[in-house]
Write a protein that holds these residues in place. Structure first.
Motif, PDB file in Angstrom:
ATOM      1  N   THR A  13       1.138  -1.388   0.142  1.00 41.21           N
ATOM      2  CA  THR A  13       0.138  -0.134   0.038  1.00 41.21           C
ATOM      3  C   THR A  13       0.934   1.291   0.251  1.00 41.21           C
ATOM      4  O   THR A  13       0.474   2.446  -0.578  1.00 41.21           O
ATOM      5  CB  THR A  13      -0.755   0.005   0.949  1.00 41.21           C
ATOM      6  OG1 THR A  13      -1.298  -1.462   1.514  1.00 41.21           O
ATOM      7  CG2 THR A  13      -1.843   0.847   1.292  1.00 41.21           C
ATOM      8  N   GLU A  17       1.372   4.517  -2.864  1.00 41.46           N
ATOM      9  CA  GLU A  17       1.364   5.593  -2.372  1.00 41.46           C
ATOM     10  C   GLU A  17       2.377   6.467  -2.741  1.00 41.46           C
ATOM     11  O   GLU A  17       1.623   7.618  -3.214  1.00 41.46           O
ATOM     12  CB  GLU A  17       0.893   5.735  -1.100  1.00 41.46           C
ATOM     13  CG  GLU A  17       0.081   6.133   0.053  1.00 41.46           C
ATOM     14  CD  GLU A  17      -0.094   6.073   1.068  1.00 41.46           C
ATOM     15  OE1 GLU A  17       0.975   6.445   2.195  1.00 41.46           O
ATOM     16  OE2 GLU A  17      -1.139   5.321   1.938  1.00 41.46           O
TER      17      GLU A  17
ATOM     18  N   ARG B 348      -8.837  -0.548  14.690  1.00 40.73           N
ATOM     19  CA  ARG B 348      -7.939  -0.519  13.877  1.00 40.73           C
ATOM     20  C   ARG B 348      -6.912  -1.110  13.563  1.00 40.73           C
ATOM     21  O   ARG B 348      -6.672  -1.980  12.613  1.00 40.73           O
ATOM     22  CB  ARG B 348      -7.770   0.889  12.969  1.00 40.73           C
ATOM     23  CG  ARG B 348      -7.112   1.263  12.185  1.00 40.73           C
ATOM     24  CD  ARG B 348      -7.007   2.549  11.622  1.00 40.73           C
ATOM     25  NE  ARG B 348      -8.372   3.619  11.866  1.00 40.73           N
ATOM     26  CZ  ARG B 348      -8.648   3.825  10.596  1.00 40.73           C
ATOM     27  NH1 ARG B 348      -9.451   3.417   9.715  1.00 40.73           N
ATOM     28  NH2 ARG B 348      -9.487   4.857  10.545  1.00 40.73           N
ATOM     29  N   THR B 356     -11.182  -7.624   3.684  1.00 38.09           N
ATOM     30  CA  THR B 356     -13.023  -6.712   3.728  1.00 38.09           C
ATOM     31  C   THR B 356     -13.171  -6.751   4.853  1.00 38.09           C
ATOM     32  O   THR B 356     -13.129  -8.094   5.649  1.00 38.09           O
ATOM     33  CB  THR B 356     -13.195  -7.050   2.387  1.00 38.09           C
ATOM     34  OG1 THR B 356     -14.077  -8.624   3.313  1.00 38.09           O
ATOM     35  CG2 THR B 356     -13.190  -6.955   1.711  1.00 38.09           C
ATOM     36  N   LEU B 392     -20.534  -1.525   4.419  1.00 36.71           N
ATOM     37  CA  LEU B 392     -18.900  -1.181   3.968  1.00 36.71           C
ATOM     38  C   LEU B 392     -18.936  -3.206   3.863  1.00 36.71           C
ATOM     39  O   LEU B 392     -17.872  -3.311   4.079  1.00 36.71           O
ATOM     40  CB  LEU B 392     -19.180  -0.737   5.074  1.00 36.71           C
ATOM     41  CG  LEU B 392     -19.838   0.386   5.323  1.00 36.71           C
ATOM     42  CD1 LEU B 392     -19.479   1.192   6.719  1.00 36.71           C
ATOM     43  CD2 LEU B 392     -19.543   1.302   4.094  1.00 36.71           C
ATOM     44  N   ARG B 395     -16.107  -2.869   2.055  1.00 42.25           N
ATOM     45  CA  ARG B 395     -14.346  -1.706   2.906  1.00 42.25           C
ATOM     46  C   ARG B 395     -13.694  -2.737   3.196  1.00 42.25           C
ATOM     47  O   ARG B 395     -13.229  -3.569   4.739  1.00 42.25           O
ATOM     48  CB  ARG B 395     -15.302  -1.040   3.381  1.00 42.25           C
ATOM     49  CG  ARG B 395     -15.909  -0.455   2.720  1.00 42.25           C
ATOM     50  CD  ARG B 395     -15.788   1.054   2.607  1.00 42.25           C
ATOM     51  NE  ARG B 395     -16.870   1.731   1.637  1.00 42.25           N
ATOM     52  CZ  ARG B 395     -17.368   3.074   1.998  1.00 42.25           C
ATOM     53  NH1 ARG B 395     -16.833   3.772   3.332  1.00 42.25           N
ATOM     54  NH2 ARG B 395     -18.302   3.558   1.516  1.00 42.25           N
ATOM     55  N   ARG B 396     -11.634  -2.407   3.142  1.00 45.03           N
ATOM     56  CA  ARG B 396     -10.938  -2.330   3.740  1.00 45.03           C
ATOM     57  C   ARG B 396     -10.864  -1.669   5.072  1.00 45.03           C
ATOM     58  O   ARG B 396     -11.199  -0.523   5.746  1.00 45.03           O
ATOM     59  CB  ARG B 396      -9.769  -2.568   2.866  1.00 45.03           C
ATOM     60  CG  ARG B 396      -9.679  -3.894   2.372  1.00 45.03           C
ATOM     61  CD  ARG B 396      -8.997  -3.788   1.618  1.00 45.03           C
ATOM     62  NE  ARG B 396      -8.595  -4.934   0.960  1.00 45.03           N
ATOM     63  CZ  ARG B 396      -9.820  -5.559  -0.540  1.00 45.03           C
ATOM     64  NH1 ARG B 396      -9.777  -4.193  -0.976  1.00 45.03           N
ATOM     65  NH2 ARG B 396      -9.807  -6.398  -1.009  1.00 45.03           N
ATOM     66  N   THR B 398      -8.579   0.451   6.426  1.00 49.35           N
ATOM     67  CA  THR B 398      -8.494   2.222   6.199  1.00 49.35           C
ATOM     68  C   THR B 398      -9.564   2.470   5.118  1.00 49.35           C
ATOM     69  O   THR B 398      -9.392   3.694   5.239  1.00 49.35           O
ATOM     70  CB  THR B 398      -7.417   2.363   5.524  1.00 49.35           C
ATOM     71  OG1 THR B 398      -7.237   1.033   3.786  1.00 49.35           O
ATOM     72  CG2 THR B 398      -5.836   1.757   5.094  1.00 49.35           C
ATOM     73  N   GLU B 399     -10.567   2.056   5.049  1.00 52.15           N
ATOM     74  CA  GLU B 399     -11.595   2.666   4.120  1.00 52.15           C
ATOM     75  C   GLU B 399     -12.632   3.374   5.630  1.00 52.15           C
ATOM     76  O   GLU B 399     -13.922   3.477   4.437  1.00 52.15           O
ATOM     77  CB  GLU B 399     -12.224   2.158   2.976  1.00 52.15           C
ATOM     78  CG  GLU B 399     -11.206   2.191   2.044  1.00 52.15           C
ATOM     79  CD  GLU B 399     -11.219   1.024   0.912  1.00 52.15           C
ATOM     80  OE1 GLU B 399     -10.224   0.646  -0.013  1.00 52.15           O
ATOM     81  OE2 GLU B 399     -11.792  -0.160   1.236  1.00 52.15           O
ATOM     82  N   LEU B 400     -12.470   2.138   6.309  1.00 48.69           N
ATOM     83  CA  LEU B 400     -13.688   2.684   7.401  1.00 48.69           C
ATOM     84  C   LEU B 400     -13.001   3.724   8.349  1.00 48.69           C
ATOM     85  O   LEU B 400     -12.205   3.665   8.931  1.00 48.69           O
ATOM     86  CB  LEU B 400     -13.656   1.651   8.314  1.00 48.69           C
ATOM     87  CG  LEU B 400     -14.363   0.435   6.727  1.00 48.69           C
ATOM     88  CD1 LEU B 400     -14.122  -1.267   8.129  1.00 48.69           C
ATOM     89  CD2 LEU B 400     -15.843   0.238   6.450  1.00 48.69           C
ATOM     90  N   SER B 401     -14.588   4.116   9.268  1.00 44.71           N
ATOM     91  CA  SER B 401     -13.546   5.233  10.842  1.00 44.71           C
ATOM     92  C   SER B 401     -13.532   4.629  11.744  1.00 44.71           C
ATOM     93  O   SER B 401     -13.966   2.979  11.974  1.00 44.71           O
ATOM     94  CB  SER B 401     -14.745   6.344  11.141  1.00 44.71           C
ATOM     95  OG  SER B 401     -16.376   4.995  11.314  1.00 44.71           O
ATOM     96  N   CYS B 405     -14.321   0.250  12.232  1.00 43.78           N
ATOM     97  CA  CYS B 405     -13.994  -0.699  12.450  1.00 43.78           C
ATOM     98  C   CYS B 405     -14.068  -0.862  14.331  1.00 43.78           C
ATOM     99  O   CYS B 405     -13.443  -2.268  14.049  1.00 43.78           O
ATOM    100  CB  CYS B 405     -12.325   0.539  12.915  1.00 43.78           C
ATOM    101  SG  CYS B 405     -11.349   0.598  11.028  1.00 43.78           S
TER     102      CYS B 405
END
Lengths: 296, 513
Positions: A13, A17, B348, B356, B392, B395-396, B398-401, B405
């Motif tokens: 990642t 980036e 997190r 996901t 969601l 989603r992974r 990093t794409e979640l708040s 998480c």
């Protein structure tokens, strides 16, 4: 938010980036330049049979020791063989066999490193010592010993390399496996009941790819230089096979009067190793958080 | 009074995305300003900008960024002047003191480097709470405990006799009594004439310490003024949320204590770490069916070791365990984990960044071979739906708040329908709004699924809201074990009293009265 941030996101990642980063972090230019150069070398070498003007082994396709001009734009050697054709074909041999050797070495190193990384404290201690011993052994001496047993040939040199070259990969892999298994996500997965196989697949593998890739690039360059060096000393490829190091050895006697004989294979080794080193070093900079710029 | 630190129109952006937008800030000598805000409000960036530590490609602009004081004014916009001011005129207290100290250096050498002369080292250490400073001077930083490192970190920040002392979430990593101690130290510095800027999300700390409060949200100052006014009668919705969601303001747990058979039974648990001596020393603990038990204690008292032993991540030296009706010694840890699951500390960090939400919620079913692939997927989707994460699934992390998480992590722990949940400091990595959500969520989960839970935390406020019973861990043993309702009235052990004193019923009362 913290001033001291912990390193967490995976190498893959992070690499994507930072390659996309318009602010050009350190290492980006190196990776791009090295990759382009390397792609060029590989492409040229792969299509050698079609673009080489002459048969690399055919003698007296022109006058002997002709200087670079006309039909033989990079000259001929003492048997009247076309130098450009030999450099192109020589690369074929060198790159192919090195690539195969590297693949074997990486496979062995990663497997050994993973086994040590998963072992208990005693197994880890023992494994680490064995690997450190192999790393400490000068590769050239081991290869020379192997060549002494099997007789000089390219396969013998690479066979010898196989004996020692896996060790740096094992060492790196062991460290990465341990670190990955200590990540909170891996510890949590273990507490929830994950098997070792699952942990290796989901937690370790993504954290392994980047750093091992860096090492592959750096070590491949070193291997090519070593193979060329040993061929130069007559331990590797045997005449009349074209190989960069062997060609340099062949040119030794005539180097002063016909510098073009040194120039071709010499440049080929230089460019290839340089490209691989650029890619390796650049990748390392890109993946290394400590090179992130903080304004003074 | 002339301000010691003046900031006007401070704007920081990362490639056009503003992190701070036109922030003004003044602190006078001897005054404590607390910058309050949730995660992502830009509060840490304020400190970074003052110190010139905003990482590339961040861009800092300010109409005025200046330091005043007895040693003359300094323009902090000038990089060279700023470099000289750092450490000398401006001190910084870090969030994680252990990370902030160079591990191999000796304490004395660190303190001298920070500006103290040879004779000044020991008095400074003594003033920051070390009973015998001479014993600490020659220790290397990595041998210090978390609490000691915090004190040394504080000494480093003040060793140069700074005009301005900055503190970045300094209490977040501390347990209650250590937090009280640090707040006292900061108050002493302010009384001695230092200007203090403290960045935190902890309203309790703000109430205990601040003369003035500045509330940040989305990089803007949304409210500022005297502590009593801002925290007592908050005008802006952000401030109101910060004050409303504090754990001590949430409704207390009222439930008859459960009297079922024990699902967690720990007898004589003993564990020593090499070099550290006995961490757990014959610990006994029971959790009844459907009961939620909290284990409180200070850092270093063995809470984490206890949990790691209960999770099979560490092998105890002695003692018997029976978890969810399974004896790990006889039936193996796989059988235990089939019925005992973990709610992790850092939602997190505990999730795999490459997979996901749906995959991770289905994971425990996979580990324990429950159902076939399709059934696992269905169960994962049901759980995600139940936790309001239906859309969601793909989603992974990093794409979640962080809040999302956290819900994924809890959904994952529930996938196998465990009999027992073990929670490791479940609220400590979260800001107050997330904490309130977590408490509500865990309470609902426990009630709905009839699971028992063991919650380990240093935050008594959280445990009081979450648990039926609180056990206090000290010196490797349970020294106090009371139903939540009787905790404040009947606590007898001094450890419990110290924890309670650090977690008053209403920390805001003092400031807003």
């Amino acid at each position: 938010m913290r001033l001291l941030d912990s390193a967490r996101a995976g190498a893959g990642t992070r690499l994507r980036e930072r390659l996309r980063d318009r602010a050009r972090p350190p290492g980006r230019a190196l990776v791009v330049a090295g990759s382009v150069l390397l792609a060029l070398v590989v492409l040229v070498v792969l299509v050698a049979p079609w673009i080489a003007p002459f048969d690399p082994a055919a003698q007296r396709v022109g006058p002997r020791l002709a200087p670079p001009e006309g039909e033989h734009w990079s000259g001929t050697d003492r048997f009247g063989r076309d130098t450009a054709s030999r450099v192109l074909h020589g690369g074929r041999q060198t790159l192919l066999v090195t690539a195969a050797t590297m693949a074997a070495v990486v496979a062995v190193g990663v497997v050994v490193g993973t086994v040590i990384g998963l072992a208990g404290p005693r197994g880890d201690d023992l494994g680490r010592r064995v690997v450190d011993t192999v790393v400490a052994f000068p590769a050239v001496i081991v290869i020379l010993a192997f060549v002494g047993l099997r007789g000089p040939s390219l396969p013998a040199v690479l066979g010898g390399a196989l004996l020692v070259w896996w060790a740096p990969f094992a060492r790196l892999t062991r460290a990465l496996v341990r670190a990955a298994l200590a990540e909170p996500s891996a510890v949590t997965a273990r507490a929830l009941g994950a098997s070792r196989l699952h942990l290796l697949r989901t937690e370790v593998r993504p954290r392994l790819v980047g750093p091992v890739g860096v090492l592959v690039a750096v070590e491949t360059g070193q291997l090519i230089a070593t193979v060329a060096g040993l061929s130069f000393l007559g331990m590797g490829a045997q005449p009349p096979d074209p190989e960069w190091g062997a060609m340099l050895a062949d040119a030794r006697g005539a180097a002063l009067s016909s510098p073009h004989l040194v120039l071709g294979p010499g440049l080929a080794v230089l460019v290839t190793v340089l490209a691989l080193t650029c890619v390796g070093e650049g990748l390392r900079d890109l993946l290394d958080r400590s090179t992130q710029v903080v304004r003074p | 009074m002339t301000p010691a630190l003046t900031v006007r129109g401070l704007t920081v952006d990362y490639r056009g995305a503003a992190v701070l937008d036109d922030v003004d800030l003044d602190v006078a000598a001897g005054e404590v300003l607390v910058v309050l805000g949730g995660s992502g409000s830009g509060k840490s960036t304020v400190l970074r900008a003052v110190l010139g530590l905003v990482p590339a490609p961040g861009r800092v602009r300010a109409a005025r960024l200046a330091l005043a004081g007895g040693r003359g004014p300094i323009d902090l916009a000038d990089p060279r002047a700023r470099r000289r001011a750092r450490g000398d005129r401006i001190g910084l207290v870090f969030q994680d003191p252990v990370l902030a100290l160079t591990p191999l250096r000796r304490v004395g050498s660190l303190v001298r480097e920070a500006g103290a002369d040879r004779s000044g080292v020991e008095p400074l250490l003594a003033a920051s709470g070390f009973g015998r400073p001479a014993a600490v001077v020659d220790r290397r930083a990595f041998t210090l405990s978390g609490g000691m490192a915090q004190r040394v970190g504080f000494v480093l920040a003040v060793a140069g006799g700074p005009d301005v002392l900055l503190a970045d979430e300094p209490t977040t990593a501390l347990d209650g009594p250590a937090r009280v101690e640090l707040v006292d130290r900061l108050r002493e510095r302010a009384a001695a004439g230092t200007a203090v800027v403290l960045v935190t999300h902890d309203v309790g700390v703000a109430a205990a310490l601040a003369d003035r409060v500045l509330v940040l949200d989305g990089g803007r100052v949304v409210e500022s003024g005297p502590t009593a006014r801002v925290l007592g009668a908050p005008a802006h919705p952000t401030t109101r949320a910060l004050v409303r969601d504090v754990p001590w303001a949430l409704p207390p747990r009222r439930r008859a204590p459960a009297k079922g058979p024990a699902v967690v039974r720990v007898r004589g648990l003993t564990k020593a770490h090499p070099g550290a001596g006995a961490v757990l020393d014959g610990l006994d603990l029971d959790v009844a069916e459907g009961e939620v038990v909290g284990v409180a204690g200070r850092s270093g008292d063995g809470k984490t070791t206890l949990l790691r032993c209960l999770l099979g991540l560490e092998r105890p030296d002695a003692g018997e365990l029976r978890l969810g009706g399974v004896d790990p010694a006889a039936e193996g840890w796989a059988a235990v984990r089939r019925v005992v699951q973990l709610v992790p500390q850092d939602p997190r960090g505990s999730l795999n960044p490459w997979r996901t939400a749906a995959q991770q919620v289905a994971d425990p079913l996979d580990f324990h071979r429950i159902g076939d692939r399709a059934a696992r997927r269905v169960r994962a989707m049901e759980l995600l739906d139940a936790f309001g994460l239906g859309g969601l699934a793909g989603r992974r992390p990093t794409e979640l708040s962080t809040g999302q998480c956290q819900r994924v992590a809890i959904a994952r722990a529930l996938a196998v329908r465990p009999r027992v949940l073990l929670a490791d400091e479940p609220a400590s990595a979260l800001d107050v709004t997330r904490q309130a959500e977590l408490i509500e969520l865990l309470t609902a989960v426990v009630a709905e699924h009839g699971t028992s839970a063991l919650v380990v935390s240093h935050d008594l406020h959280v445990l009081e809201r979450l648990c039926d019973r609180v056990a206090v861990l000290a010196e490797g043993r349970i020294v106090e074990d009371l139903p939540v309702g009787r905790l404040r009235a009947d606590a007898a052990h001094e450890r419990t009293r110290a924890l309670l004193a650090a977690h008053p019923t209403d920390p805001l009362a003092a400031a807003t009265a």
